[in-house]
Design a protein around this motif. Sequence first.
Motif, PDB file in Angstrom:
ATOM      1  N   SER A   1      73.265  25.206  -8.583  1.00 11.69           N
ATOM      2  CA  SER A   1      72.262  26.261  -8.461  1.00 11.69           C
ATOM      3  C   SER A   1      72.037  26.571  -6.989  1.00 11.69           C
TER       4      SER A   1
ATOM      5  N   VAL B   1      80.258  28.451  -7.574  1.00  8.46           N
ATOM      6  CA  VAL B   1      79.566  29.643  -8.038  1.00  8.46           C
ATOM      7  C   VAL B   1      79.444  30.605  -6.867  1.00  8.46           C
TER       8      VAL B   1
ATOM      9  N   HIS C   1      76.866  34.138 -10.600  1.00  8.22           N
ATOM     10  CA  HIS C   1      77.794  34.256 -11.722  1.00  8.22           C
ATOM     11  C   HIS C   1      79.131  34.809 -11.235  1.00  8.22           C
ATOM     12  N   PRO C   2      80.233  34.367 -11.804  1.00  8.45           N
ATOM     13  CA  PRO C   2      80.383  33.351 -12.850  1.00  8.45           C
ATOM     14  C   PRO C   2      80.439  31.945 -12.260  1.00  8.45           C
ATOM     15  N   GLU C   3      80.076  30.977 -13.022  1.00  7.45           N
ATOM     16  CA  GLU C   3      80.159  29.588 -12.618  1.00  7.45           C
ATOM     17  C   GLU C   3      81.488  29.018 -13.109  1.00  7.45           C
TER      18      GLU C   3
END
Length: 124
Positions: free
Chosen positions: A71, A51, A56-58
């Motif tokens: 995260s 990421v 974003h984007p993952e």
Amino acid sequence: QVQLVESGGGLVQAGGSLRLACQASGDTFDRYWMGWFRQSPGKERRFAIAVPWTGHPEIRSESVEGRFIISIDDASNTVYLQMNDLKPEDTGVYYCAATTGGGEVHKASAWPYWGQGTRVTVSS
């Protein structure tokens, strides 16, 4: 100089969960992509998930779809990998990686910065 330090590996039963952490230092990371790779014994290092620091984007490999979540805690410069519904085939050494490239992120060659790895063992 960019440094990445992983932690959180261990032994878990199949179906269980683990959360890995990667402490990043040595630069301002808001222009970086952050990713996790894994390497099983006798196999090449394989892409799991990545990421951009912005979130974003993952991008995920099919093998972790629906089970792994990446995260970033910007305040502490820490990247987390939440792994759920673990399977024996998830066993391996997990590496945190960083790049400013953002190109073919599924290729290990696209990532110049690596941590030392943390071992995850999933028992059946």
